[in-house]
Design a protein around this motif. Structure first.
Motif, PDB file in Angstrom:
ATOM      1  N   ASN A 105       1.028  -1.250  -0.040  1.00 33.85           N
ATOM      2  CA  ASN A 105       0.047  -0.034   0.120  1.00 33.85           C
ATOM      3  C   ASN A 105       0.662   1.195  -0.124  1.00 33.85           C
ATOM      4  O   ASN A 105       1.572   1.456   1.073  1.00 33.85           O
ATOM      5  CB  ASN A 105      -0.946  -0.049   1.363  1.00 33.85           C
ATOM      6  N   ARG A 106       1.044   1.951  -1.216  1.00 38.44           N
ATOM      7  CA  ARG A 106       1.604   3.240  -1.066  1.00 38.44           C
ATOM      8  C   ARG A 106       1.207   4.303  -0.003  1.00 38.44           C
ATOM      9  O   ARG A 106       2.307   4.914   0.415  1.00 38.44           O
ATOM     10  CB  ARG A 106       1.328   3.906  -2.395  1.00 38.44           C
ATOM     11  N   GLU A 107       0.049   4.374   0.472  1.00 34.80           N
ATOM     12  CA  GLU A 107      -0.261   5.386   1.553  1.00 34.80           C
ATOM     13  C   GLU A 107       0.281   5.005   2.710  1.00 34.80           C
ATOM     14  O   GLU A 107       0.931   5.954   3.490  1.00 34.80           O
ATOM     15  CB  GLU A 107      -1.750   5.512   1.407  1.00 34.80           C
ATOM     16  N   ASN A 108       0.129   3.830   3.351  1.00 34.70           N
ATOM     17  CA  ASN A 108       0.591   3.322   4.728  1.00 34.70           C
ATOM     18  C   ASN A 108       1.854   2.507   4.767  1.00 34.70           C
ATOM     19  O   ASN A 108       2.286   2.338   5.828  1.00 34.70           O
ATOM     20  CB  ASN A 108      -0.590   2.836   5.277  1.00 34.70           C
ATOM     21  N   SER A 138     -11.578   0.699   0.778  1.00 39.34           N
ATOM     22  CA  SER A 138     -10.422   1.615   0.156  1.00 39.34           C
ATOM     23  C   SER A 138     -10.206   1.206  -1.260  1.00 39.34           C
ATOM     24  O   SER A 138     -10.370   0.140  -1.831  1.00 39.34           O
ATOM     25  CB  SER A 138      -9.410   1.176   0.781  1.00 39.34           C
ATOM     26  N   ALA A 140      -6.994   2.216  -2.392  1.00 40.48           N
ATOM     27  CA  ALA A 140      -5.815   2.633  -2.484  1.00 40.48           C
ATOM     28  C   ALA A 140      -4.922   2.033  -3.632  1.00 40.48           C
ATOM     29  O   ALA A 140      -5.390   1.173  -4.307  1.00 40.48           O
ATOM     30  CB  ALA A 140      -5.095   2.165  -1.199  1.00 40.48           C
ATOM     31  N   ASP A 141      -3.988   2.702  -3.911  1.00 37.23           N
ATOM     32  CA  ASP A 141      -3.117   2.421  -4.648  1.00 37.23           C
ATOM     33  C   ASP A 141      -1.945   1.426  -4.331  1.00 37.23           C
ATOM     34  O   ASP A 141      -1.292   1.842  -3.557  1.00 37.23           O
ATOM     35  CB  ASP A 141      -2.314   3.749  -5.552  1.00 37.23           C
TER      36      ASP A 141
END
Length: 367
Positions: A105-108, A138, A140-141
């Protein structure tokens, strides 16, 4: 859905469209990805990185995050999701016809890695990997890397204790597995940004006799950055509980509770290995007894999906597995009361065995 270079990917323009559509679509998708200039360039870049040999103490080049780096190692058909706040690296090796799959997960920074060995475990396996990487709502990318597998030729193997179940395939083992992985990713709703596709022809070298070998059989992922490093691990770094975890791969074929699933190994939230129990029958012990007197060459030809491509420790690892089975024919002695084997992190980043009976309520495990 699969993205490459930030754009949704489609194989509609693939030139290999003469086969029946139901069979050719996944194959076309894989081959089109293999030929994509961005992914070809990424494979070349990955192959230019020097492979790192990981020891129990980790070499100084890999201690970027800490003097005592914490890492999680995965065996065949295992998966683990790590939190970058708790773990610096996660990796696997010994993949010849197997494929290592990374979803991050790029975000976290939550990073899941699996050592896939058969198409039959891909669908549920990816669901298992995603369970702690993304929220159910989600979008997410997610960055994706695939490393392993090569242009193998499927010999006439016996499976049993030694290798994956399934029918012999004229197209080998690596190609159907890679095809299934990309097909499953493309069909799902999540956004999968493929960053590395070092598989099949991109991961194959040949010797002077024309025998094919994988260039890389393993890797490390740095959880804080998502960077990928080709890697191999010595036996002391393949921990904890090395031989029991190897045994579970074979035993799980007899245990209906593991059908279609990757093997649980690691608890993300507590940074502990919680090795779920797996039962085996006397049939597996009898197979071990029948195989223990085979020669090294017979073990390779009988027990490997890629006899000429295995590492130097393959035969010894098989013999140690059989010896354990023969000495411990009752699985309940390994997993008393069907409780997991629990290992806690030590101050230096290693592992120590914990008393699972006192931890069952704490980890919420139910038999």
């Amino acid at each position: 859905m699969i993205f490459v270079g930030g754009l949704p990917f489609s194989s509609n323009s693939s030139s290999s469209s003469s086969a029946p559509s139901s069979q050719s679509q996944p194959m076309n998708l894989l081959m089109a990805l293999m030929e994509h200039p961005i992914l070809v360039s990424a494979s070349h870049s990955f192959k230019s990185i020097q492979e790192r040999r990981v020891s129990a103490s980790m070499d100084s080049d890999l201690t970027m995050s800490s003097n005592n780096p914490k890492y999680v190692y995965l065996f065949q058909r295992e998966y683990a999701t790590v939190d970058p706040a708790l773990v610096h690296y996660v990796g696997t090796d010994e993949a010849t016809t197997c494929v290592g799959l990374v979803i991050r997960n790029r975000e976290n920074g939550m990073t899941s890695v699996a050592h896939m060995d058969s198409p039959k475990f891909v669908d549920i396996g990816i669901i298992q990997m995603l369970s702690l990487v993304v929220d159910h709502n989600s979008h997410a990318d997610l960055d994706v890397h695939l490393v392993g597998g090569f242009e193998d030729v499927s010999p006439n193997h016996a499976k049993g204790i030694c290798g994956p179940e399934g029918n012999e395939r004229m197209d080998g083992y690596s190609f159907p597995l890679c095809t299934k992985i990309v097909e499953t990713l493309q069909k799902r709703q999540e956004n999968f940004h493929v960053q590395t596709l070092c598989v099949l022809g991109h991961n194959t070298k040949t010797d002077s006799q024309g025998n094919a070998y994988p260039i890389f059989s393993g890797f490390l992922v740095e959880s804080s950055t998502g960077s990928l490093i080709p890697a191999s691990f010595d036996r002391n770094s393949q921990c904890p509980d090395e031989i029991v975890r190897r045994l579970r791969v074979s035993a799980s074929y007899e245990d209906p509770s593991w059908h279609g699933k990757l093997l649980d190994t690691y608890d993300t939230k507590t940074d502990r290995f919680i090795i779920a129990p797996c039962s085996w029958t006397i049939c597996l012990v009898q197979i071990a007894l029948s195989l223990q007197n085979l020669s090294d060459s017979e073990i390779l030809s009988t027990c490997s999906t890629s006899p000429s491509a295995e590492g130097p420790d393959f035969v010894d690892n098989e013999r140690r597995l059989w010896n354990y089975l023969i000495k411990h024919p009752d699985w309940k002695k390994t997993f008393p009361m069907r409780q997991p084997r629990v290992f806690e992190r030590t101050a230096d980043g290693g592992w120590k065995r914990a008393d699972s009976q006192h931890l069952v309520k704490d980890i919420g495990y139910e038999s």
